[in-house]
Write a protein that holds these residues in place. Structure first.
Motif, PDB file in Angstrom:
ATOM      1  N   PHE A  51       0.869  -1.195   0.000  1.00 23.71           N
ATOM      2  CA  PHE A  51       0.000   0.000   0.000  1.00 23.71           C
ATOM      3  C   PHE A  51       0.894   1.230   0.000  1.00 23.71           C
ATOM      4  N   VAL A  52       1.628   1.383  -1.101  1.00 18.95           N
ATOM      5  CA  VAL A  52       2.534   2.521  -1.254  1.00 18.95           C
ATOM      6  C   VAL A  52       1.935   3.474  -2.284  1.00 18.95           C
ATOM      7  N   PRO A  83       4.117   2.220   4.002  1.00 18.50           N
ATOM      8  CA  PRO A  83       5.182   3.170   4.327  1.00 18.50           C
ATOM      9  C   PRO A  83       4.762   4.307   5.246  1.00 18.50           C
ATOM     10  N   ASN A  84       3.443   4.527   5.368  1.00 30.27           N
ATOM     11  CA  ASN A  84       2.972   5.741   6.052  1.00 30.27           C
ATOM     12  C   ASN A  84       1.508   5.574   6.469  1.00 30.27           C
ATOM     13  N   LEU A 114      11.743   6.322   0.148  1.00 30.40           N
ATOM     14  CA  LEU A 114      10.585   6.797   0.920  1.00 30.40           C
ATOM     15  C   LEU A 114      10.539   8.314   1.049  1.00 30.40           C
TER      16      LEU A 114
HETATM   17  N1  COA Z   1      -0.869   5.050  -0.846  1.00 30.21           N
HETATM   18  C1  COA Z   1      -1.408   5.753  -1.876  1.00 30.21           C
HETATM   19  N2  COA Z   1      -1.092   7.035  -2.154  1.00 30.21           N
HETATM   20  C2  COA Z   1      -0.178   7.624  -1.364  1.00 30.21           C
HETATM   21  C3  COA Z   1       0.414   6.962  -0.274  1.00 30.21           C
HETATM   22  C4  COA Z   1       0.033   5.617  -0.031  1.00 30.21           C
HETATM   23  N3  COA Z   1       0.568   4.923   0.967  1.00 30.21           N
HETATM   24  N4  COA Z   1       1.254   7.809   0.335  1.00 30.21           N
HETATM   25  C5  COA Z   1       1.206   8.958  -0.326  1.00 30.21           C
HETATM   26  N5  COA Z   1       0.327   8.851  -1.351  1.00 30.21           N
HETATM   27  C6  COA Z   1       0.003   9.885  -2.344  1.00 30.21           C
HETATM   28  C7  COA Z   1      -0.461  11.149  -1.691  1.00 30.21           C
HETATM   29  O1  COA Z   1      -1.839  11.094  -1.460  1.00 30.21           O
HETATM   30  C8  COA Z   1      -0.053  12.184  -2.728  1.00 30.21           C
HETATM   31  O2  COA Z   1      -0.954  12.131  -3.784  1.00 30.21           O
HETATM   32  P1  COA Z   1      -1.264  13.442  -4.671  1.00 30.21           P
HETATM   33  O3  COA Z   1       0.016  13.806  -5.343  1.00 30.21           O
HETATM   34  O4  COA Z   1      -2.289  12.948  -5.638  1.00 30.21           O
HETATM   35  O5  COA Z   1      -1.735  14.478  -3.686  1.00 30.21           O
HETATM   36  C9  COA Z   1       1.266  11.643  -3.248  1.00 30.21           C
HETATM   37  O6  COA Z   1       1.193  10.227  -3.042  1.00 30.21           O
HETATM   38  C10 COA Z   1       2.482  12.223  -2.565  1.00 30.21           C
HETATM   39  O7  COA Z   1       2.348  12.072  -1.177  1.00 30.21           O
HETATM   40  P2  COA Z   1       3.519  12.408  -0.148  1.00 30.21           P
HETATM   41  O8  COA Z   1       3.031  12.142   1.216  1.00 30.21           O
HETATM   42  O9  COA Z   1       4.093  13.750  -0.457  1.00 30.21           O
HETATM   43  O10 COA Z   1       4.577  11.261  -0.462  1.00 30.21           O
HETATM   44  P3  COA Z   1       6.000  11.358  -1.173  1.00 30.21           P
HETATM   45  O11 COA Z   1       5.862  11.826  -2.565  1.00 30.21           O
HETATM   46  O12 COA Z   1       6.945  12.010  -0.256  1.00 30.21           O
HETATM   47  O13 COA Z   1       6.324   9.779  -1.226  1.00 30.21           O
HETATM   48  C11 COA Z   1       6.021   7.639  -0.202  1.00 30.21           C
HETATM   49  C12 COA Z   1       6.506   9.054  -0.049  1.00 30.21           C
HETATM   50  C13 COA Z   1       6.489   6.875   0.996  1.00 30.21           C
HETATM   51  C14 COA Z   1       4.507   7.633  -0.273  1.00 30.21           C
HETATM   52  C15 COA Z   1       6.588   7.045  -1.513  1.00 30.21           C
HETATM   53  O14 COA Z   1       7.949   7.321  -1.590  1.00 30.21           O
HETATM   54  C16 COA Z   1       6.372   5.549  -1.610  1.00 30.21           C
HETATM   55  O15 COA Z   1       5.262   5.069  -1.711  1.00 30.21           O
HETATM   56  N6  COA Z   1       7.464   4.741  -1.610  1.00 30.21           N
HETATM   57  C17 COA Z   1       7.387   3.307  -1.681  1.00 30.21           C
HETATM   58  C18 COA Z   1       8.646   2.747  -2.203  1.00 30.21           C
HETATM   59  C19 COA Z   1       8.615   1.248  -2.326  1.00 30.21           C
HETATM   60  O16 COA Z   1       7.585   0.600  -2.201  1.00 30.21           O
HETATM   61  N7  COA Z   1       9.782   0.662  -2.606  1.00 30.21           N
HETATM   62  C20 COA Z   1       9.914  -0.731  -2.810  1.00 30.21           C
HETATM   63  C21 COA Z   1       9.888  -1.543  -1.569  1.00 30.21           C
HETATM   64  S1  COA Z   1      11.476  -1.635  -0.782  1.00 30.21           S
END
Ligand code: COA
Ligand code: ZN
Length: 271
Positions: A51-52, A83-84, A114
């Protein structure tokens, strides 16, 4: 040498770690059908998706839809990465069995993966735990790049112990140590396991190896020698983190199960 362990838990992570790095989007129906086949073959724990942010990992944007098609029963634990808080809200709505929060042992990889510091990740996990406790869903913690980071190189076992203690304070029963880009070697694995055991007795350790340099199963043998009875692997040896250069496949579930069963260690999975 390995005789104390009679049974091992194998968590299948192919539809998460494997599919997150596939270029071609795999359709939801095919994911569901594969997960149901995995259940039929005996896997009891499946990290089925994440759920990222769908912007970060478009391949797993359908986590809420996939779970609706899975033939669930009380013996199967479906987990997913979160992640959050936003991810936790979605995971609770989807009614998953266990939430897995994750961060990296290195600041550089945590930032790439992240978009925040390790400290900020830990702060957001407090919110995740609060929500999950209210929903009665257990939370587990992963540490990525636990045995080496593609940007920073060696990771000290002190850092792993430090984060594990934070996890324990959050109420987690254990930690999964992820070798995100396959840098782990047997002596490093042994040291980290012993350091955790010395500092946090009874904290459960799960091992997640990638096979970049062909040492994945050698690392499993060290885990077994050290008494670790929980491993993660991917069908077909797929897998890799899109935010880590040169990340290649996880250890292959079929190879791992073959190794364990041939050693007389039960997995409950029909090879
Ligand atoms: N699920 C769905 N959407 C999410 C979310 C989640 N868990 N977390 C954030 N979002 C959305 C926000 O709603 C926002 O959407 P918008 O642009 O339409 O308003 C956008 O994503 C940005 O949110 P923000 O809180 O600023 O996140 P960010 O851009 O700083 O990204 C993470 C941070 C953690 C959400 C992102 O880096 C991520 O999902 N990383 C996962 C990496 C991963 O899975 N790696 C492989 C495994 S090791
Ligand atoms: Zn991995």
């Amino acid at each position: 040498m390995y005789s104390e362990i009679k049974e091992v838990i194998v968590t299948e992570v192919g539809t998460r770690d494997g599919f997150q790095s596939e270029k071609q989007i795999i359709n939801t129906k095919d994911k569901i059908s594969l997960i149901n086949d995995l259940i039929n073959t005996g896997f009891k724990r499946i990290e089925y998706s994440s759920f990222v942010s769908p912007k970060a990992i478009p391949q797993l944007a359908d986590a809420s839809e996939v779970i609706k098609g899975i033939n669930r029963n009380k013996d199967i634990t479906l987990t997913a990465l979160v992640p959050n808080l936003r991810g936790a809200i979605r995971a609770v709505e989807a009614n998953i069995d266990e939430i897995v929060v994750f961060l990296s042992a290195s600041e550089s990889h945590n930032n790439k993966n992240l978009n925040r510091s390790i400290k900020d990740s830990l702060i957001s996990f407090e919110e995740v735990v609060k929500l999950s406790n209210d929903a009665n869903i257990p939370v587990h913690g992963d540490i990525s790049t636990a045995f080496g980071c593609p940007f920073e190189g060696n990771i000290s076992s002190k850092k792993i112990v430090e984060i594990s203690k934070e996890y324990q304070n959050l109420g987690f029963k254990g930690v999964t140590l992820g070798d995100t880009t396959g840098m782990a070697t047997p002596h490093v694995v042994r040291n980290v396991i012993r350091d955790i055991k010395d500092n946090i007795p009874n904290f459960e350790i799960t091992l997640h190896f990638h096979n970049t340099r062909g040492i994945g199963l050698a690392n499993v043998l060290v885990g077994l020698q050290e008494g670790i009875n929980h491993y993660e692997s991917c069908i077909g040896g797929i897998g890799g983190c899109p935010f880590a250069p040169d990340a290649t496949g996880n250890i292959c579930s079929e190879d791992l199960i073959y190794l364990l069963e041939e050693m007389g260690i039960k997995t409950g999975i029909d090879l």
